[in-house]
Design a protein around this motif. Structure first.
Motif, PDB file in Angstrom:
ATOM      1  N   THR A 131       4.964   5.068   9.490  1.00  0.00           N
ATOM      2  CA  THR A 131       4.787   3.925   8.593  1.00  0.00           C
ATOM      3  C   THR A 131       6.046   3.074   8.632  1.00  0.00           C
ATOM      4  O   THR A 131       7.115   3.513   8.211  1.00  0.00           O
TER       5      THR A 131
ATOM      6  N   ASP B 102      -5.487  -3.120   7.370  1.00  0.00           N
ATOM      7  CA  ASP B 102      -6.558  -2.133   7.286  1.00  0.00           C
ATOM      8  C   ASP B 102      -7.804  -2.798   7.845  1.00  0.00           C
ATOM      9  O   ASP B 102      -8.606  -3.387   7.121  1.00  0.00           O
TER      10      ASP B 102
ATOM     11  N   ASP C 144      -4.717  -2.597  -1.469  1.00  0.00           N
ATOM     12  CA  ASP C 144      -3.614  -1.700  -1.125  1.00  0.00           C
ATOM     13  C   ASP C 144      -2.649  -2.322  -0.123  1.00  0.00           C
ATOM     14  O   ASP C 144      -1.828  -1.621   0.477  1.00  0.00           O
TER      15      ASP C 144
ATOM     16  N   ASN D 289      -9.390  -5.027   1.667  1.00  0.00           N
ATOM     17  CA  ASN D 289      -8.140  -4.769   2.392  1.00  0.00           C
ATOM     18  C   ASN D 289      -6.919  -5.331   1.672  1.00  0.00           C
ATOM     19  O   ASN D 289      -5.789  -5.086   2.088  1.00  0.00           O
TER      20      ASN D 289
ATOM     21  N   THR E 204       1.543   0.011   6.182  1.00  0.00           N
ATOM     22  CA  THR E 204       1.537   0.540   4.813  1.00  0.00           C
ATOM     23  C   THR E 204       1.162   2.020   4.825  1.00  0.00           C
ATOM     24  O   THR E 204       0.475   2.496   5.742  1.00  0.00           O
TER      25      THR E 204
ATOM     26  N   ARG F 257     -11.513  -2.516   6.523  1.00  0.00           N
ATOM     27  CA  ARG F 257     -11.661  -3.169   5.225  1.00  0.00           C
ATOM     28  C   ARG F 257     -11.509  -4.678   5.363  1.00  0.00           C
ATOM     29  O   ARG F 257     -12.176  -5.452   4.680  1.00  0.00           O
TER      30      ARG F 257
ATOM     31  N   THR G 210      -1.058   3.380   2.982  1.00  0.00           N
ATOM     32  CA  THR G 210      -2.516   3.463   2.873  1.00  0.00           C
ATOM     33  C   THR G 210      -3.161   3.451   4.244  1.00  0.00           C
ATOM     34  O   THR G 210      -4.069   4.236   4.533  1.00  0.00           O
TER      35      THR G 210
ATOM     36  N   ARG H  65      -2.893   6.778   6.341  1.00  0.00           N
ATOM     37  CA  ARG H  65      -3.756   7.917   6.022  1.00  0.00           C
ATOM     38  C   ARG H  65      -4.979   8.005   6.925  1.00  0.00           C
ATOM     39  O   ARG H  65      -5.619   9.057   6.994  1.00  0.00           O
ATOM     40  N   ARG H  66      -5.304   6.924   7.640  1.00  0.00           N
ATOM     41  CA  ARG H  66      -6.473   6.953   8.527  1.00  0.00           C
ATOM     42  C   ARG H  66      -6.146   7.468   9.925  1.00  0.00           C
ATOM     43  O   ARG H  66      -7.042   7.582  10.757  1.00  0.00           O
TER      44      ARG H  66
ATOM     45  N   LEU I  42      -1.624  -1.436  -7.216  1.00  0.00           N
ATOM     46  CA  LEU I  42      -0.431  -1.208  -6.412  1.00  0.00           C
ATOM     47  C   LEU I  42       0.602  -2.296  -6.659  1.00  0.00           C
ATOM     48  O   LEU I  42       1.796  -2.016  -6.790  1.00  0.00           O
TER      49      LEU I  42
ATOM     50  N   GLN J 285       0.520  -4.658   1.227  1.00  0.00           N
ATOM     51  CA  GLN J 285       1.883  -4.923   0.781  1.00  0.00           C
ATOM     52  C   GLN J 285       2.344  -6.214   1.461  1.00  0.00           C
ATOM     53  O   GLN J 285       3.054  -6.173   2.469  1.00  0.00           O
TER      54      GLN J 285
END
Length: 380
Positions: free
Chosen positions: A177, A122, A288, A285, A163, A125, A165, A168-169, A311, A290
Motif C-alpha cells: 500500500t 477501486d 473508502d 468507490n 489505499t 466499484r 481498502t 484487501r482485494r 473514513l 483517500q
C-alpha cells in the motif's frame, strides 16, 4: 516515435490514460525511484508530445505515439503500441498504471519481464459510477473486471495500491500500500498571503466531474452570503461539455477558472485561499477513497470542506482540520464556507492542525520507502 535510449532501462512506468505530469506517477513514484541508487527510470506515455528529460529527477519521459481517438481505440491500438514499445526496451521491471493495460502486463510477464500493477482506484466499484457504461451493464462489467484483476494479481510480481481498502482485494504477500500523500515541501507557496489577509476565496484542484461535486460547488459559491466570495477552480472538465453546463449556473459568475495548473501554480492558488473543497458524491468507490487533494489542502495549511463519509470523518475530525457536509446539498456547503469566513481564527487553526497532521502522518516520505523496498526485492 519512441526515442532510442542508450543502455538498458531498469524500470519503465507506463500509462495510456494518465498525463505525463501525473502527480502520483511522475512527481512521486518515478522521481523517488530515480533518486535511489542511480537506477535508470523512464516513463512511457501516449500523448503525442516529445521526448523529455526531467533534469530534476533524472526520469526520461518517452512518447510512444499520438493518443488514439476514442476510448475503444485507445484500449486496443494504444495498448498494443505501448506493449511493443516497452517490450523493445526490455526493462527489468515494467510498472503500469491503467487497468486496461492488464493484458499488456500479462504479455510482458510471459516475455520474462517482472511486472507491477499500480491500482489507483477501486476499479470494480468505480465502474458502478461510470457515465459512459450503460446502467444495466455496470454490474456484470464490474464483476468481470474484478475477476480479471484477481487472476492478474496471481501472475504479476507486485501489486501497488493507493489505499488499504484496495489492498484487501489482492494477495497480501505481494501487495504494498503506497498511499498518495503529498510531498511535504511541494505545496508550500513561496510567498503565501497571511491567512487573515486572504480574500474570501475557496479552491478546488483536480479533475472536474459531476460525480466529484462540480455542480454543487458552483451552486454553493453562488449562495455564500459574502458577495466577494469566489471559487478558484483548476483542472480539466470531464466530459468537456460539463463546462457549458456549469456556465449556465448562476454561481459560475463567481468562479475563476485556471485550466490545468502546474504544481507551483497549485501551491500559489492554495497559498491565497481560505479553504479547499473535496466534495465527492457518495459513489461506491468514493466512500473508502483517500483523495490526494484532501491531503494537499492540509499540506498547504488550509482547512478542508469535505464530504461526510465515515473514513473522511475519521481523517478530518481526527486532525481537527475542517468541516464535513452533505456533498449533495449546495446550501450546506455554502453554510460551511460562510462559517469559515465568519470565524477566521478557528479556520486558520484548522489549517495549522492539518499541516501538522501531514508532517507527522500523511506525507510521502514513508510511502516512498515502501515502494523502494518492493523494488529492491524485485531487482535483487
Amino acid at each position: 516515435m519512441v526515442r532510442e535510449l542508450p543502455g538498458r532501462l531498469e524500470i519503465i512506468h507506463f500509462t495510456t490514460v494518465h498525463p505525463r505530469g501525473d502527480t502520483r506517477i511522475r512527481v512521486k513514484e518515478t522521481a523517488s525511484l530515480a533518486k535511489s541508487d542511480g537506477v535508470r527510470v523512464a516513463l512511457y506515455v501516449q500523448d503525442g508530445g516529445g521526448f523529455e528529460r526531467d533534469e530534476g529527477s533524472g526520469v526520461d519521459v518517452v512518447n510512444t505515439g499520438p493518443p488514439p481517438k476514442g476510448r475503444l481505440r485507445r484500449m486496443v491500438f494504444g495498448s498494443w503500441r505501448m506493449y511493443r514499445a516497452v517490450l523493445a526496451a526490455r526493462p527489468k521491471v515494467a510498472h503500469f498504471h491503467d487497468p486496461e493495460l492488464i493484458p499488456v502486463g500479462m504479455l510482458l510477464k510471459l516475455s520474462g519481464i517482472k511486472v507491477i500493477y499500480d491500482v489507483h482506484e477501486d476499479v470494480p466499484r468505480q465502474i458502478m459510477g461510470k457515465h459512459w457504461i450503460s446502467p444495466w451493464l455496470r454490474r456484470p462489467v464490474s464483476v468481470l473486471v474484478e475477476g480479471i484483476e484477481w487472476i492478474a494479481a496471481r501472475v504479476f510480481d507486485g501489486i501497488v495500491t493507493a489505499t488499504p481498502t484496495i489492498s484487501r482485494r489482492f494477495p497480501a504477500h505481494k501487495t504494498v500500500t503506497v498511499q498518495n500523500f503529498p510531498i511535504l515541501a511541494e505545496l508550500v507557496a513561496s510567498e503565501p498571503v497571511p491567512y487573515k489577509e486572504r480574500p474570501p476565496h475557496f479552491a478546488y484542484v483536480g479533475g472536474i466531474t459531476s460525480i466529484r461535486g462540480a455542480r454543487e460547488m458552483v451552486e454553493a459559491i453562488g449562495q455564500v452570503g459574502d458577495q466577494s466570495a469566489r471559487l478558484q477552480l483548476a483542472g480539466g472538465f470531464q466530459p468537456d461539455v460539463l463546462r457549458d453546463d456549469l456556465a449556465a449556473i448562476s454561481g459560475w459568475q463567481r468562479v475563476e477558472y485556471h485550466g490545468w495548473a502546474t504544481r507551483p501554480e497549485v501551491a500559489r492558488i492554495l497559498g491565497r485561499v481560505r479553504a479547499g473543497l473535496v466534495l465527492f458524491h457518495p459513489a461506491p468507490n468514493h466512500l473508502d477513497a483517500q483523495p490526494n487533494k484532501m491531503f494537499e489542502y492540509m499540506a498547504a495549511g488550509i482547512p478542508v470542506i469535505a464530504s461526510d463519509f465515515p473514513l473522511w470523518r475519521k481523517i478530518v475530525d481526527g486532525a481537527g482540520c475542517g468541516l464535513l457536509v452533505n456533498p449533495m446539498d449546495p446550501a450546506a456547503i455554502a453554510e460551511a464556507m460562510q462559517w469559515l469566513l465568519d470565524h477566521p481564527d478557528e479556520a486558520e487553526a484548522m489549517g495549522q492542525r492539518g499541516r501538522k497532521a501531514v508532517e507527522s502522518t500523511y506525507n510521502w516520505a514513508p510511502e516512498s520507502e515502501k515502494l523502494l523496498a518492493l523494488y529492491k526485492r524485485l531487482l535483487q
